[in-house]
Design an enzyme around this catalytic site. Structure first.
Site, short mmCIF file in Angstrom:
data_model
loop_
_atom_site.label_atom_id
_atom_site.label_comp_id
_atom_site.label_asym_id
_atom_site.label_seq_id
_atom_site.Cartn_x
_atom_site.Cartn_y
_atom_site.Cartn_z
N LYS A 22 -3.24 -123.14 -25.68
CA LYS A 22 -1.89 -122.54 -25.70
C LYS A 22 -0.82 -123.63 -25.64
CE LYS A 22 -0.06 -120.95 -21.70
NZ LYS A 22 1.28 -121.48 -21.31
N ASN A 23 -0.97 -124.57 -24.71
CA ASN A 23 0.11 -125.52 -24.48
C ASN A 23 0.19 -126.62 -25.54
OD1 ASN A 23 0.94 -123.99 -22.38
ND2 ASN A 23 0.10 -125.31 -20.77
N ARG A 93 9.43 -119.43 -21.36
CA ARG A 93 10.25 -120.62 -21.14
C ARG A 93 10.02 -121.69 -22.20
NH1 ARG A 93 12.35 -121.73 -16.45
NH2 ARG A 93 12.03 -123.91 -16.99
N CYS A 117 11.63 -119.06 -12.63
CA CYS A 117 10.52 -118.18 -12.98
C CYS A 117 9.61 -118.06 -11.76
CB CYS A 117 9.77 -118.69 -14.20
SG CYS A 117 8.63 -120.01 -13.84
N ARG A 122 12.08 -124.60 -12.12
CA ARG A 122 11.84 -125.15 -13.45
C ARG A 122 13.11 -125.42 -14.26
NH1 ARG A 122 6.84 -122.07 -16.05
NH2 ARG A 122 6.58 -124.04 -17.14
N PRO A 123 13.95 -126.32 -13.78
CA PRO A 123 15.17 -126.65 -14.53
C PRO A 123 14.84 -127.36 -15.84
CG PRO A 123 14.88 -128.16 -12.70
CD PRO A 123 13.78 -127.15 -12.58
N VAL A 124 15.85 -127.44 -16.74
CA VAL A 124 15.65 -128.18 -18.00
C VAL A 124 16.62 -129.37 -18.07
CG1 VAL A 124 14.66 -126.28 -19.35
CG2 VAL A 124 17.15 -126.54 -19.24
N ASP A 125 17.06 -129.82 -16.88
CA ASP A 125 18.05 -130.91 -16.84
C ASP A 125 17.54 -132.18 -17.53
OD1 ASP A 125 16.22 -130.86 -14.61
OD2 ASP A 125 17.31 -132.55 -13.76
N GLN A 126 16.24 -132.44 -17.45
CA GLN A 126 15.72 -133.68 -18.06
C GLN A 126 15.69 -133.59 -19.58
OE1 GLN A 126 15.28 -136.46 -16.19
NE2 GLN A 126 16.15 -135.08 -14.64
N ASP A 305 -2.28 -126.21 -13.50
CA ASP A 305 -2.74 -124.98 -14.14
C ASP A 305 -4.17 -124.60 -13.74
OD1 ASP A 305 -0.29 -124.88 -15.38
OD2 ASP A 305 -0.99 -125.61 -17.32
N ILE A 327 3.26 -130.06 -8.25
CA ILE A 327 4.06 -129.97 -9.48
C ILE A 327 5.12 -128.86 -9.38
CG2 ILE A 327 3.99 -129.79 -12.01
CD1 ILE A 327 2.44 -132.23 -10.91
N ARG A 397 -0.67 -113.51 -21.79
CA ARG A 397 0.21 -114.56 -22.30
C ARG A 397 -0.59 -115.81 -22.66
NH1 ARG A 397 5.41 -115.94 -18.98
NH2 ARG A 397 5.31 -117.49 -20.62
N1 EPU Z 1 11.29 -130.51 -14.17
C1 EPU Z 1 12.58 -130.79 -13.84
N2 EPU Z 1 13.52 -130.89 -14.85
C2 EPU Z 1 13.19 -130.74 -16.17
C3 EPU Z 1 11.83 -130.47 -16.49
C4 EPU Z 1 10.90 -130.36 -15.47
O1 EPU Z 1 12.93 -130.92 -12.67
O2 EPU Z 1 14.07 -130.84 -17.03
C5 EPU Z 1 10.28 -130.39 -13.10
C6 EPU Z 1 9.68 -128.98 -13.03
O3 EPU Z 1 10.48 -128.10 -12.30
C7 EPU Z 1 8.34 -129.24 -12.41
C8 EPU Z 1 7.94 -130.62 -12.98
O4 EPU Z 1 9.17 -131.21 -13.43
O5 EPU Z 1 8.47 -129.34 -11.02
C9 EPU Z 1 6.98 -130.58 -14.13
O6 EPU Z 1 7.39 -129.60 -15.09
P1 EPU Z 1 7.10 -129.74 -16.64
O7 EPU Z 1 8.39 -129.89 -17.36
O8 EPU Z 1 6.06 -130.78 -16.88
O9 EPU Z 1 6.51 -128.30 -16.98
P2 EPU Z 1 6.70 -127.55 -18.33
O10 EPU Z 1 6.76 -128.53 -19.44
O11 EPU Z 1 7.77 -126.54 -18.21
C10 EPU Z 1 4.16 -127.39 -18.96
C11 EPU Z 1 3.18 -126.29 -19.25
C12 EPU Z 1 2.87 -125.55 -17.94
C13 EPU Z 1 2.27 -126.56 -16.96
C14 EPU Z 1 3.26 -127.72 -16.75
C15 EPU Z 1 2.71 -128.82 -15.86
C16 EPU Z 1 3.68 -125.72 -21.52
C17 EPU Z 1 4.22 -124.75 -22.50
N3 EPU Z 1 3.75 -125.39 -20.23
O12 EPU Z 1 5.34 -126.76 -18.44
O13 EPU Z 1 1.90 -124.57 -18.25
O14 EPU Z 1 2.01 -125.94 -15.74
O15 EPU Z 1 3.60 -128.30 -18.02
O16 EPU Z 1 1.54 -129.32 -16.38
O17 EPU Z 1 3.18 -126.76 -21.91
C18 EPU Z 1 0.66 -122.58 -17.88
O18 EPU Z 1 0.08 -122.81 -18.96
O19 EPU Z 1 0.28 -121.70 -17.06
C19 EPU Z 1 1.84 -123.37 -17.54
C20 EPU Z 1 2.73 -122.98 -16.63
#
Ligand code: EPU
Length: 422
Positions: A22-23, A93, A117, A122-126, A305, A327, A397
């Site tokens: 999926k990812n 997301r 969520c 899970r912010p997207v600030d980065q 995960d 995480i 999902r």
């Molecule tokens: N984070 C920030 N700011 C950002 C982005 C992330 O603070 O702009 C923080 C998050 O809040 C979290 C950490 O950084 O604490 C890591 O988050 P990451 O961005 O790596 O997660 P993601 O990209 O949103 C993906 C997978 C998730 C998986 C995580 C961690 C996809 C579509 N989703 O999410 O998958 O848990 O990486 O490996 O690739 C799942 O499949 O069940 C799932 C949740």
């Protein structure tokens, strides 16, 4: 609403095939936006999140076609809309993954802010910080991220946290930027490697994917290609945890063991015998599992995960285990549901203590998120009597035909419609 009904107690026996990841599928589908030519994807898992992504791409103007259950083509030669609406982003997301491709190819992207969520804020600030570093002008208005740039320009980028979809967004944006982009502190997940490999087939110039320093040299144009999505290491790991809990003998086919070594090491400590054979895993378990401590980390560490599935296994294991979730700050919603089945788990901050009990007893429980659902399925497979799992749209999902695969392994599990909801 649909639910899963499980009568626990059967050992798992037989073969199970692993679907595409999926990812990896979600970013790779979004990468179809980077070219006007056709992308043909095989081994695409048939899941709800994939359907949501296809719906989003279609709304933007891509022509998406399904050729059979696991093949999808995307042609984005007539993109007429650059906005990802709230309805789709709130459902998934990962919709944020259209931000980088739309911005770099069309100079503009408007994507609804995802918001918090079930598993954390899970912010997207980065994503925003790093795309701004590439020269985008980004503001947040009326709940939308509005990004504009005539032409992105390569630079040195260092996200403050390691982020998987953030790294994917930067890589995709950098493929068509002017000059060289270097990402330090990049995520190393196999799904990022799969995305990068596909982008390279499309004509991108990427080096270092799979390490925490990725170098991308921008090109003028990307072209069409075909790509097979890599196997889902989390699905394979979920079947390993299920086997560890129930006992039995299974062959996990079409897995890629090298992408899941942390899970394999851990599951061996619980007592499962795992052998690799040509991309397959031959696994057997003939005793009560031992408790295993779990600390989640970015890849190559043990995946967050997999945390809920290991917790389910620890519930009925011998001894006590400590689980530390590093995480996501709130990824323990499955704990109260597992305790309803008779588990003995206490939470203290980001760590949980699991005292293994001799047996779980079936009850009605609620799935709260994707991996929480998987943990409840594992618990249901060993609980005495009947376990009913409600809200299984969370499971749908991210797992393709979970109950059919388990039925084939001999589990007593079926999907039913809960008439009380109608
Ligand atoms: N984070 C920030 N700011 C950002 C982005 C992330 O603070 O702009 C923080 C998050 O809040 C979290 C950490 O950084 O604490 C890591 O988050 P990451 O961005 O790596 O997660 P993601 O990209 O949103 C993906 C997978 C998730 C998986 C995580 C961690 C996809 C579509 N989703 O999410 O998958 O848990 O990486 O490996 O690739 C799942 O499949 O069940 C799932 C949740």
């Amino acid at each position: 609403m649909e639910e899963l009904q499980i009568i626990g107690g059967s050992k798992l026996e037989g073969d199970v095939s692993i679907s595409g990841a999926k990812n990896a599928a979600l970013p790779i589908l979004c990468a179809g936006l980077l070219t006007s030519e056709t992308i043909l994807l095989t081994n695409v898992p048939d899941l709800h999140d994939v359907s949501t992504t296809i719906k989003l791409l279609s709304q933007l103007g891509s022509v998406t076609r399904k050729h059979g259950q696991n093949e999808v083509s995307i042609t984005s030669n007539n993109i007429e809309n650059l906005k990802a609406p709230y309805e789709l982003v709130k459902a998934m997301r990962a919709s944020i993954l259209v931000l980088g491709p739309l911005l770099t190819r069309f100079g503009e992207a408007i994507v609804s802010m995802p918001g918090g969520c079930a598993i954390g804020q899970r912010p997207v600030d980065q994503h925003i910080k790093c795309l701004s570093a590439l020269g985008a002008d980004i503001k947040i208005e009326h709940g939308f991220v509005i990004a504009r740039a005539k032409k992105l320009k390569g630079t040195l980028i260092r996200p403050d946290v390691i982020t998987v979809t953030g790294t994917e967004n930067i890589i995709m944006a950098a493929t068509l930027a002017e000059g060289e982009t270097i990402i330090e502190n990049a995520a190393c997940e196999p799904e990022i490697v799969d995305l990068s490999n596909m982008l390279i087939k499309m004509g991108a110039n990427i080096k270092g994917h799979g390490t925490n320093r990725i170098i991308i040299k921008g090109v003028d144009k990307l072209h069409g290609t075909s790509h097979r999505i890599l196997p889902d290491r989390i699905e394979a790991g979920t079947f390993l945890c299920a086997l560890a809990a129930t006992g039995g003998n299974i062959r996990i086919k079409d897995a890629n063991p090298y992408n899941m070594l942390a899970t394999i090491d851990k599951i061996r400590l619980s007592g499962v015998n795992v052998k690799q054979d040509n991309g397959n895993l031959i696994c057997s378990m003939s005793k009560r599992p031992e408790s295993v401590d779990v600390i989640t980390r970015e890849y190559p560490g043990l995946a967050t995960d997999m945390q809920a599935q290991f917790m389910a296994l620890n519930c009925i294991a011998r001894g006590t285990s400590i689980i530390v979730e590093n995480i996501f700050e709130n990824r323990y919603l499955h704990v109260q549901e597992l305790n309803r089945l008779g588990a003995n788990i206490t939470i203290n901050g980001n760590s949980a203590t699991v005292h293994g009990v001799d047996f779980l007893s079936g009850a009605t429980v609620k799935a709260t998120d994707l991996r929480a659902s998987a943990s409840l399925v594992i618990a249901g497979l060993v609980a005495q009597g009947k376990t009913t799992i409600e809200q299984i749209y969370h499971l749908d999902r991210g797992y393709e035909n979970m109950e059919l695969k388990l039925q084939k392994l001999g589990a007593n599990i079926k999907r039913a419609t809960n008439r009380n909801d109608e």
